[in-house]
Every structure is written in C-alpha cells, then in structure tokens.
Motif scaffolding. Structure first.
Motif, PDB file in Angstrom:
ATOM      1  N   ALA A 136      -7.646   2.952   0.098  1.00 17.16           N
ATOM      2  CA  ALA A 136      -6.359   2.561  -0.465  1.00 17.16           C
ATOM      3  C   ALA A 136      -5.991   3.854  -1.451  1.00 17.16           C
ATOM      4  O   ALA A 136      -5.855   3.382  -2.581  1.00 17.16           O
ATOM      5  N   ARG A 181     -12.815  -3.020   8.998  1.00 17.26           N
ATOM      6  CA  ARG A 181     -13.378  -3.265   7.785  1.00 17.26           C
ATOM      7  C   ARG A 181     -12.671  -4.284   6.937  1.00 17.26           C
ATOM      8  O   ARG A 181     -13.182  -5.596   6.552  1.00 17.26           O
ATOM      9  N   HIS A 182     -11.459  -3.918   6.411  1.00 20.61           N
ATOM     10  CA  HIS A 182     -10.830  -4.546   5.441  1.00 20.61           C
ATOM     11  C   HIS A 182     -10.323  -6.057   5.887  1.00 20.61           C
ATOM     12  O   HIS A 182     -10.524  -6.945   5.222  1.00 20.61           O
ATOM     13  N   TYR A 231       0.832  -1.211   0.000  1.00 22.17           N
ATOM     14  CA  TYR A 231       0.107   0.035  -0.095  1.00 22.17           C
ATOM     15  C   TYR A 231       1.068   1.227   0.044  1.00 22.17           C
ATOM     16  O   TYR A 231       1.694   1.245   0.906  1.00 22.17           O
ATOM     17  N   ALA A 282     -13.387  -8.266  -0.900  1.00 23.22           N
ATOM     18  CA  ALA A 282     -12.206  -7.645  -0.559  1.00 23.22           C
ATOM     19  C   ALA A 282     -11.638  -6.628  -1.482  1.00 23.22           C
ATOM     20  O   ALA A 282     -11.132  -5.416  -1.131  1.00 23.22           O
ATOM     21  N   HIS A 286      -9.997   2.039   8.957  1.00 20.21           N
ATOM     22  CA  HIS A 286     -10.730   1.235   7.948  1.00 20.21           C
ATOM     23  C   HIS A 286     -10.311  -0.145   7.700  1.00 20.21           C
ATOM     24  O   HIS A 286     -10.887  -1.224   7.660  1.00 20.21           O
ATOM     25  N   TYR A 287      -9.069  -0.364   7.783  1.00 22.43           N
ATOM     26  CA  TYR A 287      -8.295  -1.556   7.365  1.00 22.43           C
ATOM     27  C   TYR A 287      -8.569  -2.470   8.775  1.00 22.43           C
ATOM     28  O   TYR A 287      -8.879  -3.572   8.150  1.00 22.43           O
ATOM     29  N   LEU A 332     -12.678  -8.940   6.175  1.00 22.30           N
ATOM     30  CA  LEU A 332     -13.045  -9.444   4.771  1.00 22.30           C
ATOM     31  C   LEU A 332     -11.605 -10.397   4.283  1.00 22.30           C
ATOM     32  O   LEU A 332     -11.980 -11.298   3.764  1.00 22.30           O
ATOM     33  N   VAL A 333     -10.810  -9.687   4.487  1.00 23.09           N
ATOM     34  CA  VAL A 333      -9.372 -10.690   4.065  1.00 23.09           C
ATOM     35  C   VAL A 333      -9.357 -12.184   4.840  1.00 23.09           C
ATOM     36  O   VAL A 333      -8.891 -13.024   4.369  1.00 23.09           O
ATOM     37  N   ASP A 367     -13.404  -3.323  -1.709  1.00 20.78           N
ATOM     38  CA  ASP A 367     -13.383  -2.460  -0.724  1.00 20.78           C
ATOM     39  C   ASP A 367     -12.181  -1.619  -0.706  1.00 20.78           C
ATOM     40  O   ASP A 367     -12.056  -0.668  -0.140  1.00 20.78           O
ATOM     41  N   LEU A 368     -11.043  -2.001  -1.655  1.00 24.83           N
ATOM     42  CA  LEU A 368      -9.973  -1.262  -1.664  1.00 24.83           C
ATOM     43  C   LEU A 368     -10.129   0.107  -2.134  1.00 24.83           C
ATOM     44  O   LEU A 368      -9.604   1.069  -1.458  1.00 24.83           O
ATOM     45  N   ASN A 421     -12.247   1.961  -0.798  1.00 27.07           N
ATOM     46  CA  ASN A 421     -12.715   2.827   0.199  1.00 27.07           C
ATOM     47  C   ASN A 421     -11.660   3.433   0.975  1.00 27.07           C
ATOM     48  O   ASN A 421     -11.967   4.184   1.873  1.00 27.07           O
TER      49      ASN A 421
END
Length: 100
Positions: A86, A24-25, A8, A78, A20-21, A28-29, A81-82, A84
């Motif tokens: 990154a 949320r992220h 990133y 996933a 957020h990571y 998902l991962v 969502d990036l 949102n």
C-alpha cells in the motif's frame, strides 16, 4: 452493524497492488474474528479530495467487534502486511451504522 472502510491511495504499481491484495492481503483480512462481510470497489471515481485506487468495506456486528478484530493476532498480521503493497497511502475509517 459497524463498518470499517479502508481507502487506498493510487499505488506506484497497480498490477502489483492487485496481485498482492488478492493473493496475500485478502486471505489475511478474511481471517479477522467477527468479520461478517467484505466488499471491494470495482473502480473508484473521486468526486472531491485525494485520488483513491480502491475502497474496501468490512462489516462487523458491533463497534466493539471492530476494535477486537483490529487488536487480534489476525488484525495485527493484516496491518503489518500493509507496508508490503500500500505505497499510495491508506486511510481507515470505522463507524456504527444507523438507519436514517
């Protein structure tokens, strides 16, 4: 073993990225089928190339498992969502590992 590295770039708002990571992220991962492990960088010192903010290592049993995970419903969620969080850019690298 196969590895998926997610690199990133530096986000415009690091605190918002981190929030957020984590909230949320990463959940998902963690749902990716075949995922054996996730490792997050604690800090990144770039010795050459573009500025990076975070490096994430995802471990899978095989390269085929990586492809299957990315193409799964969880992988697509996933990936969607990036956008949102990154905003600093992203690079994704996949490879098989062999002992040297």
């Amino acid at each position: 073993m196969a590895t998926l590295l997610v690199l990133y770039g530096r986000p415009s708002d690091p605190a918002a990225f981190d929030r957020h990571y984590a909230e949320r992220h990463l959940p998902l991962v963690r749902k990716l089928p075949g995922l054996r492990g996730v490792t997050l960088s604690a800090g990144v010192e770039v010795l050459s190339g573009d500025d990076l903010y975070r490096v994430v290592r995802l471990e899978f049993p095989t390269a085929e498992a990586v492809k299957a995970a990315l193409g799964s419903a969880e992988g697509l969620a996933a990936a969607a969502d990036l956008a949102n969080f990154a905003d600093g850019g992203i690079q994704i690298v996949a490879f098989d590992e062999v002992a040297a």
